[in-house]
Design a protein around this motif. Structure first.
Motif, PDB file in Angstrom:
ATOM      1  N   ARG A  13      40.747 117.780  47.466  1.00 41.93           N
ATOM      2  CA  ARG A  13      41.887 118.659  47.162  1.00 41.93           C
ATOM      3  C   ARG A  13      41.809 119.829  48.143  1.00 41.93           C
ATOM      4  NH1 ARG A  13      39.885 117.455  42.158  1.00 41.93           N
ATOM      5  NH2 ARG A  13      38.994 119.549  41.928  1.00 41.93           N
ATOM      6  N   ILE A  14      42.503 119.663  49.251  1.00 40.56           N
ATOM      7  CA  ILE A  14      42.400 120.613  50.353  1.00 40.56           C
ATOM      8  C   ILE A  14      43.676 121.434  50.468  1.00 40.56           C
ATOM      9  CG2 ILE A  14      42.083 120.870  52.848  1.00 40.56           C
ATOM     10  CD1 ILE A  14      40.577 118.164  52.766  1.00 40.56           C
ATOM     11  N   MET A  15      43.514 122.742  50.508  1.00 36.96           N
ATOM     12  CA  MET A  15      44.610 123.666  50.765  1.00 36.96           C
ATOM     13  C   MET A  15      44.688 123.928  52.256  1.00 36.96           C
ATOM     14  SD  MET A  15      44.139 126.736  47.991  1.00 36.96           S
ATOM     15  CE  MET A  15      45.055 127.820  49.072  1.00 36.96           C
ATOM     16  N   VAL A  16      45.904 123.956  52.785  1.00 36.64           N
ATOM     17  CA  VAL A  16      46.127 124.372  54.164  1.00 36.64           C
ATOM     18  C   VAL A  16      47.006 125.617  54.077  1.00 36.64           C
ATOM     19  CG1 VAL A  16      47.017 123.746  56.435  1.00 36.64           C
ATOM     20  CG2 VAL A  16      45.965 121.989  54.977  1.00 36.64           C
ATOM     21  N   THR A  17      46.480 126.720  54.571  1.00 35.64           N
ATOM     22  CA  THR A  17      47.169 127.992  54.448  1.00 35.64           C
ATOM     23  C   THR A  17      47.232 128.683  55.801  1.00 35.64           C
ATOM     24  OG1 THR A  17      47.257 130.031  53.146  1.00 35.64           O
ATOM     25  CG2 THR A  17      45.072 129.236  53.761  1.00 35.64           C
ATOM     26  N   GLY A  18      48.034 129.710  55.883  1.00 36.81           N
ATOM     27  CA  GLY A  18      48.192 130.472  57.115  1.00 36.81           C
ATOM     28  C   GLY A  18      49.605 131.003  57.225  1.00 36.81           C
ATOM     29  N   PRO A  19      49.885 131.732  58.293  1.00 34.23           N
ATOM     30  CA  PRO A  19      51.204 132.330  58.461  1.00 34.23           C
ATOM     31  C   PRO A  19      52.323 131.285  58.601  1.00 34.23           C
ATOM     32  CG  PRO A  19      49.626 133.322  59.971  1.00 34.23           C
ATOM     33  CD  PRO A  19      48.960 132.134  59.352  1.00 34.23           C
ATOM     34  N   THR A  20      53.530 131.736  58.355  1.00 32.02           N
ATOM     35  CA  THR A  20      54.721 130.902  58.483  1.00 32.02           C
ATOM     36  C   THR A  20      54.828 130.316  59.890  1.00 32.02           C
ATOM     37  OG1 THR A  20      55.843 132.294  56.885  1.00 32.02           O
ATOM     38  CG2 THR A  20      57.246 130.976  58.311  1.00 32.02           C
ATOM     39  N   ASN A  21      55.145 129.032  59.956  1.00 33.63           N
ATOM     40  CA  ASN A  21      55.370 128.306  61.212  1.00 33.63           C
ATOM     41  C   ASN A  21      54.133 128.206  62.104  1.00 33.63           C
ATOM     42  OD1 ASN A  21      58.304 127.500  61.267  1.00 33.63           O
ATOM     43  ND2 ASN A  21      58.479 129.675  60.806  1.00 33.63           N
ATOM     44  N   ALA A  22      52.956 128.203  61.502  1.00 28.45           N
ATOM     45  CA  ALA A  22      51.721 128.070  62.271  1.00 28.45           C
ATOM     46  C   ALA A  22      51.302 126.609  62.453  1.00 28.45           C
ATOM     47  CB  ALA A  22      50.587 128.846  61.604  1.00 28.45           C
ATOM     48  N   GLY A  23      51.958 125.674  61.750  1.00 27.05           N
ATOM     49  CA  GLY A  23      51.616 124.265  61.863  1.00 27.05           C
ATOM     50  C   GLY A  23      50.936 123.697  60.631  1.00 27.05           C
TER      51      GLY A  23
END
Length: 180
Positions: A13-23
């Motif tokens: 169960r992996i979250m991918v997070t970061g700023p908008t439009n970062a991929g």
């Protein structure tokens, strides 16, 4: 880039997070394909299909998110601070993705104008929006907050500061990105 942990250490169960439009969405699909688990895009929970990103009623948004995080396995991208604590409570690992602001603007214009986007709304009618242009600028310095949050969880985490780091991660984990 931080050391690249073995993918198995991030769990199922992996979250991918970061700023908008970062991929985030592109990496989410590649990870989910590699692991054979569902890929979820929180933007699709938040917005109604067949619209130009019209928000769903909040209670429906929260219910869709709750149902997805209750699943035994997933890779899920997105932020939305109002539901982030519930996702963090279920996550087994985190990947934080960043990209320079100019790259994030280019990605936004390219995918919107070409109507090619991983994680697009079903039947969506995407258009350039001043609100999104402003949001990209407003969130230009949030990557550090995403990295700090991930570090404070105690969960296994990987940090990609730019597309070179994403490429190194893909090589290490044998991921195949579909272009967005």
């Amino acid at each position: 880039m931080t050391d690249i942990l073995p993918l198995a250490q991030l769990g199922r169960r992996i979250m991918v997070t970061g700023p908008t439009n970062a991929g985030k969405s592109t990496l989410t699909v590649a990870l989910a394909d590699k692991l054979g688990v569902p890929a979820y895009h929180v933007d699709l929970f938040r917005h109604l299909p067949h619209t130009d990103w019209e928000p769903r009623p909040t209670e429906d948004f929260h219910a869709l998110h709750a149902a997805a995080i209750a699943e035994p396995e997933w890779v899920m991208d997105g932020n939305y601070s109002e539901i982030l604590p519930q996702r963090l409570a279920r996550a087994t690992g985190i990947v934080v993705v960043d990209a320079p602001l100019l790259s994030r603007y280019v990605r936004y214009f390219k995918r919107t104008l070409q109507r090619q986007r991983v994680g697009a709304l079903e039947g969506g009618k995407d258009s350039i929006k001043w609100d999104m242009i402003h949001w990209l600028w407003h969130t230009r310095g949030t990557a550090e907050a995403h990295r700090k949050l991930a570090s404070e969880t105690g969960l296994p985490a990987v940090f990609c500061r730019d597309q070179r780091d994403v490429a190194a991660l893909c090589a290490a984990w044998d991921l195949r990105l579909s272009l967005s």
